[in-house]
Design a protein around this motif. Structure first.
Motif, PDB file in Angstrom:
ATOM      1  N   SER A 111     -58.889  -5.941 -98.225  1.00 50.02           N
ATOM      2  CA  SER A 111     -57.965  -4.844 -98.543  1.00 50.02           C
ATOM      3  C   SER A 111     -57.889  -3.815 -97.404  1.00 50.02           C
ATOM      4  CB  SER A 111     -58.371  -4.175 -99.856  1.00 50.02           C
ATOM      5  OG  SER A 111     -59.688  -3.663 -99.753  1.00 50.02           O
ATOM      6  N   GLY A 112     -58.486  -4.129 -96.272  1.00 49.12           N
ATOM      7  CA  GLY A 112     -58.392  -3.234 -95.117  1.00 49.12           C
ATOM      8  C   GLY A 112     -59.332  -2.044 -95.168  1.00 49.12           C
ATOM      9  N   ASN A 113     -60.354  -2.138 -95.983  1.00 50.56           N
ATOM     10  CA  ASN A 113     -61.259  -1.004 -96.135  1.00 50.56           C
ATOM     11  C   ASN A 113     -62.644  -1.231 -95.540  1.00 50.56           C
ATOM     12  OD1 ASN A 113     -59.697   0.977 -97.751  1.00 50.56           O
ATOM     13  ND2 ASN A 113     -59.521  -0.781 -99.133  1.00 50.56           N
ATOM     14  N   ALA A 114     -62.817  -2.325 -94.820  1.00 53.10           N
ATOM     15  CA  ALA A 114     -64.111  -2.570 -94.179  1.00 53.10           C
ATOM     16  C   ALA A 114     -63.894  -3.527 -93.013  1.00 53.10           C
ATOM     17  CB  ALA A 114     -65.104  -3.147 -95.178  1.00 53.10           C
ATOM     18  N   TYR A 115     -64.771  -3.478 -92.049  1.00 55.03           N
ATOM     19  CA  TYR A 115     -64.663  -4.366 -90.881  1.00 55.03           C
ATOM     20  C   TYR A 115     -66.048  -4.658 -90.327  1.00 55.03           C
ATOM     21  CZ  TYR A 115     -65.277   0.004 -88.251  1.00 55.03           C
ATOM     22  OH  TYR A 115     -65.752   1.203 -87.770  1.00 55.03           O
ATOM     23  N   VAL A 116     -66.157  -5.791 -89.659  1.00 60.07           N
ATOM     24  CA  VAL A 116     -67.420  -6.128 -89.013  1.00 60.07           C
ATOM     25  C   VAL A 116     -67.419  -5.521 -87.614  1.00 60.07           C
ATOM     26  CG1 VAL A 116     -68.830  -8.000 -88.064  1.00 60.07           C
ATOM     27  CG2 VAL A 116     -67.812  -8.211 -90.354  1.00 60.07           C
ATOM     28  N   ASP A 117     -68.446  -4.746 -87.350  1.00 60.07           N
ATOM     29  CA  ASP A 117     -68.574  -4.072 -86.066  1.00 60.07           C
ATOM     30  C   ASP A 117     -69.669  -4.762 -85.264  1.00 60.07           C
ATOM     31  OD1 ASP A 117     -68.796  -2.333 -83.939  1.00 60.07           O
ATOM     32  OD2 ASP A 117     -68.585  -0.536 -85.187  1.00 60.07           O
ATOM     33  N   GLU A 118     -69.343  -5.145 -84.048  1.00 62.85           N
ATOM     34  CA  GLU A 118     -70.311  -5.866 -83.225  1.00 62.85           C
ATOM     35  C   GLU A 118     -70.874  -5.011 -82.095  1.00 62.85           C
ATOM     36  OE1 GLU A 118     -68.913  -9.864 -82.293  1.00 62.85           O
ATOM     37  OE2 GLU A 118     -67.623  -9.776 -84.080  1.00 62.85           O
ATOM     38  N   GLN A 119     -70.687  -3.706 -82.222  1.00 64.76           N
ATOM     39  CA  GLN A 119     -71.320  -2.831 -81.227  1.00 64.76           C
ATOM     40  C   GLN A 119     -72.831  -2.842 -81.443  1.00 64.76           C
ATOM     41  OE1 GLN A 119     -69.099   1.061 -80.303  1.00 64.76           O
ATOM     42  NE2 GLN A 119     -68.731   0.745 -82.482  1.00 64.76           N
ATOM     43  N   SER A 120     -73.545  -2.452 -80.397  1.00 64.74           N
ATOM     44  CA  SER A 120     -74.988  -2.294 -80.559  1.00 64.74           C
ATOM     45  C   SER A 120     -75.246  -1.027 -81.374  1.00 64.74           C
ATOM     46  CB  SER A 120     -75.655  -2.169 -79.189  1.00 64.74           C
ATOM     47  OG  SER A 120     -75.277  -0.937 -78.600  1.00 64.74           O
ATOM     48  N   ALA A 121     -76.431  -0.948 -81.924  1.00 65.49           N
ATOM     49  CA  ALA A 121     -76.804   0.235 -82.708  1.00 65.49           C
ATOM     50  C   ALA A 121     -76.642   1.485 -81.852  1.00 65.49           C
ATOM     51  CB  ALA A 121     -78.244   0.104 -83.201  1.00 65.49           C
TER      52      ALA A 121
ATOM     53  N   ARG B 207     -59.712  -4.641 -85.760  1.00 63.45           N
ATOM     54  CA  ARG B 207     -59.598  -6.104 -85.726  1.00 63.45           C
ATOM     55  C   ARG B 207     -58.975  -6.594 -87.035  1.00 63.45           C
ATOM     56  NH1 ARG B 207     -65.831  -8.098 -85.635  1.00 63.45           N
ATOM     57  NH2 ARG B 207     -64.817  -9.854 -84.619  1.00 63.45           N
ATOM     58  N   PRO B 208     -58.295  -7.732 -87.014  1.00 62.61           N
ATOM     59  CA  PRO B 208     -57.637  -8.230 -88.237  1.00 62.61           C
ATOM     60  C   PRO B 208     -58.653  -8.499 -89.348  1.00 62.61           C
ATOM     61  CG  PRO B 208     -56.928  -9.479 -86.305  1.00 62.61           C
ATOM     62  CD  PRO B 208     -58.061  -8.607 -85.864  1.00 62.61           C
ATOM     63  N   ALA B 209     -58.232  -8.261 -90.585  1.00 62.05           N
ATOM     64  CA  ALA B 209     -59.111  -8.465 -91.740  1.00 62.05           C
ATOM     65  C   ALA B 209     -59.644  -9.896 -91.757  1.00 62.05           C
ATOM     66  CB  ALA B 209     -58.362  -8.153 -93.034  1.00 62.05           C
ATOM     67  N   ALA B 210     -58.792 -10.843 -91.417  1.00 64.98           N
ATOM     68  CA  ALA B 210     -59.207 -12.254 -91.475  1.00 64.98           C
ATOM     69  C   ALA B 210     -60.363 -12.518 -90.510  1.00 64.98           C
ATOM     70  CB  ALA B 210     -58.025 -13.159 -91.152  1.00 64.98           C
ATOM     71  N   GLU B 211     -60.327 -11.837 -89.373  1.00 66.11           N
ATOM     72  CA  GLU B 211     -61.383 -12.022 -88.377  1.00 66.11           C
ATOM     73  C   GLU B 211     -62.702 -11.420 -88.888  1.00 66.11           C
ATOM     74  OE1 GLU B 211     -60.026 -11.026 -84.289  1.00 66.11           O
ATOM     75  OE2 GLU B 211     -62.041 -10.180 -84.090  1.00 66.11           O
ATOM     76  N   SER B 212     -62.605 -10.218 -89.475  1.00 61.90           N
ATOM     77  CA  SER B 212     -63.803  -9.594 -90.051  1.00 61.90           C
ATOM     78  C   SER B 212     -64.380 -10.473 -91.158  1.00 61.90           C
ATOM     79  CB  SER B 212     -63.472  -8.224 -90.649  1.00 61.90           C
ATOM     80  OG  SER B 212     -63.474  -7.227 -89.656  1.00 61.90           O
ATOM     81  N   LEU B 213     -63.483 -11.005 -91.968  1.00 60.71           N
ATOM     82  CA  LEU B 213     -63.941 -11.834 -93.081  1.00 60.71           C
ATOM     83  C   LEU B 213     -64.691 -13.055 -92.560  1.00 60.71           C
ATOM     84  CD1 LEU B 213     -63.867 -12.005 -96.155  1.00 60.71           C
ATOM     85  CD2 LEU B 213     -61.777 -13.377 -95.964  1.00 60.71           C
ATOM     86  N   GLY B 214     -64.146 -13.657 -91.512  1.00 57.26           N
ATOM     87  CA  GLY B 214     -64.808 -14.818 -90.914  1.00 57.26           C
ATOM     88  C   GLY B 214     -66.202 -14.461 -90.409  1.00 57.26           C
TER      89      GLY B 214
END
Ligand code: ATP
Ligand code: MG
Length: 588
Positions: free
Chosen positions: A146-156, A178-185
């Motif tokens: 739903s566009g309310n979360a994403y995977v972040d790959e930055q370092s801490a 980033r696209p939701a589909a990419e985060s979901l993956g």
């Protein structure tokens, strides 16, 4: 002093306070009447078709099973369970076990035990956050799609840098759009264990410029390849506490989620998250609401888990149930009572402002209840011989002492009197100060429940130490006989037959810290430890105490309240712990 401290469970909630007003306003508005409840926690769909929730108010006590409960938790337990009882609702015991590394079954058991000991019952409402990991995962996927979360790959480190400060807004990181589909993956890969701890996190997508740092895209899922005490290796990603907690409340139909003030800044996220999940149909409205209250700060006590662990690990105390520790296990072994805690919770109430409670408030509550329930017994803690020179050798007579002065129905017991007695060393002096009415040469005192005696002198050893006191008794003055009043005396001392008394170990506990605010001003809190917090002595006890059962509490006349230690007593050989003195000896 109230003769009958009411059950604190009732009264903790019955004295008016802001939480109660809040609940009553909700009840008056019918806020929660439309909820359904199938009797088991679950998402909106699982309650579909179920009857309306019979509990108008649901609260919860949500300990993390990573330590022993302490006096601060007792306040929270009395508050949550007390309110539920008062409003005919339910209080859940929920273990917040979202942190796989630190949690253990041992803590789960000790927490259950402590809540029950305090007199509360969660009935069928005993839960674990880990039971909801499946739902939480679904909720996270929903937020992503739903566009309310994403995977972040930055370092801490990078994430910390871009979060901003109290005065500067944060900046969006490179993965935010980033696209939701990419985060979901990616999130699914995280769940499948394809990535190492710390390489990426799932973040809520809220507002990097929010004045509230907690809303700058907080992390909600992290990778942790650790075995969980209940779910084993089923998961290698775990929800963050701030994400898990609101969901747990909602799945359990909690109405009022009470927590301490430091969570106030988290409330906007609590509401944001539940609102989003309700919008998506995963949760049903009305949603639970968070209400904050001031945590308990108690003088002369540390309640921080870290400090308690340090005290135990570095062996400043004997273990988690050391009677000087502010854990509930320690307090119980100390002889404190559950009723005393409930009275305390009622007396301190709840407020929105942080404050310190003097330790004597807790001690007074314990005295008040112990005074009600503890039978009286005689113990001589610092024994000195008293010889009645005109009392026949070999003679023994029974004197009768009431078991409870305010409860004649508890009867009397025999205390044997013989020629040689034990008295307290401080009850004799050769050089009386003004106002000293006890034994000194030429003075008369009453041997409580026995005779009036007149002091004639004392024996000393070569070093000048007093080894025995001598006296003459007045045979017509026996307590309970017409002659008892014939001689008026100002002093009244306790005593034991030297032939019949039993020697026993007694621990004179005192406050663990000598400073009211241990470690204040950045000082090492260990420097404030009270070196006299445990004094072990060999005392003389009246014969009736030999059969005391572990956990049995008594008032030792003129001394205080004592309990037969639950760990070190053996049949016929009790060891006693002092719970609290009769009067407060700590001058402010
Ligand atoms: P941690 O720092 O490990 O979270 P904690 O003391 O908050 O420690 P929890 O097991 O999370 O321990 O606490 C369970 C509940 O007890 C929470 O709702 C918390 O707000 C409440 N609580 C903890 N300490 C106090 C306190 N001093 N006074 C009142 N409530 C407290
Ligand atoms: Mg906590």
């Amino acid at each position: 002093m109230s003769k009958n401290p009411k059950s604190g469970a009732e009264t903790a909630a019955s004295s008016s306070n802001f939480i109660r007003s809040h609940i009553e306003a909700d009840l008056a508005a019918g806020k929660y009447v439309t909820r359904n409840w199938s009797g088991k926690p679950g998402p909106a769909s699982s309650h579909a078709g179920a009857a309306a929730d019979p509990a108008k108010v649901r609260t919860r006590f949500p300990p993390e099973p990573n330590g022993y409960l302490h006096l601060g938790h007792a306040k929270s337990i009395c508050l949550n369970f007390g309110l539920a009882q008062h409003y005919g609702g339910a209080c859940h015991l929920r273990f917040d076990d979202t942190n796989p590394e630190k949690e253990e079954q041992e803590y789960v058991d000790s927490i259950r035990d402590a809540v029950q000991w305090l007199g509360f019952d969660w009935g069928a409402n005993g839960y674990f956050a880990s039971d909801y990991f499946g739902f939480m995962y679904e909720a996270a996927e929903y937020l992503i799609t739903s566009g309310n979360a994403y995977v972040d790959e930055q370092s801490a480190e990078q994430m910390r840098a871009s979060r901003g400060t109290l005065t500067e807004p944060g900046k969006p990181g490179p993965w935010r759009e980033r696209p939701a589909a990419e985060s979901l993956g990616r999130f699914r890969e995280m769940r499948e264990g394809k990535h190492a701890d710390g390489t990426m996190v799932l973040r809520a997508k809220i507002d990097m410029a929010s004045p509230n740092i907690n809303l700058r895209d907080p992390a909600i899922y992290r990778i942790r390849k650790a075995t969980h005490h209940r779910t084993g290796d089923a998961w290698c990603i775990y929800p963050m506490y701030t994400f898990a907690h609101p969901i747990e409340d909602a799945l359990e139909n909690i109405t009022h989620s009470l927590c301490t003030l430091e969570f106030a800044d988290q409330r906007p996220f609590y509401d944001w998250l539940l609102g989003k999940l309700a919008d998506g149909g995963l949760l049903a409205r009305p949603l639970p609401q968070q209400i904050e209250f001031a945590r308990l700060n108690l003088g002369h006590v540390v309640l921080s888990k870290r400090k308690l662990i340090q005290l135990v690990d570095e062996k400043h105390v004997s273990g988690w149930d050391d009677p000087r520790l502010p854990t509930l296990a320690g307090a119980r072994r100390r002889g404190y009572t559950a009723e005393g805690f409930r009275l305390f919770a009622e007396r301190i109430g709840v407020s929105k402002a942080d404050s310190w409670i003097d330790y004597s408030v807790l001690e007074d509550c314990m005295r008040e209840h112990l005074n009600e329930i503890a039978e009286r017994r005689i113990a001589v803690l610092d024994p000195l011989k008293l010889i009645i020179d005109n009392y026949p050798e070999g003679r023994q007579e029974d004197c009768f002492a009431p078991n409870h002065p305010q409860k004649p129905e508890l009867g009397k017991r025999a205390v044997p009197l013989t020629r040689e007695l034990w008295i307290e060393r401080e009850d004799f002096t050769e050089t009386p100060q003004k106002g000293y009415f006890r034994l000194f040469p030429g003075n008369k005192v009453r041997l409580r429940y026995g005779y009036v005696v007149e002091c004639t002198g004392c024996d000393k050893d070569a070093a000048g130490n007093i080894t025995a006191v001598h006296c003459q008794y007045l045979p017509e003055t026996r307590s309970g006989t017409p002659g008892a009043e014939s001689v008026k005396v100002k002093g009244n001392i306790h005593w034991l037959s030297a032939a019949q008394a039993r020697a026993a170990e007694v621990r004179l506990y005192d406050r663990l810290f000598k400073a009211a605010h241990p470690g204040s001003g950045g000082r090492d809190f260990l420097l404030d430890l009270n070196p006299d917090s445990a004094r072990n002595i060999t005392a003389q006890l009246e014969p009736a105490l030999a059969t005391a059962k572990a956990g049995e509490r008594f008032q030792f006349e003129r001394h205080g309240y004592f309990v037969a230690d639950s760990r070190d007593s053996s049949p016929g050989m009790p060891v006693f712990n002092r719970a609290v003195t009769l009067r407060d000896s700590w001058v402010k």
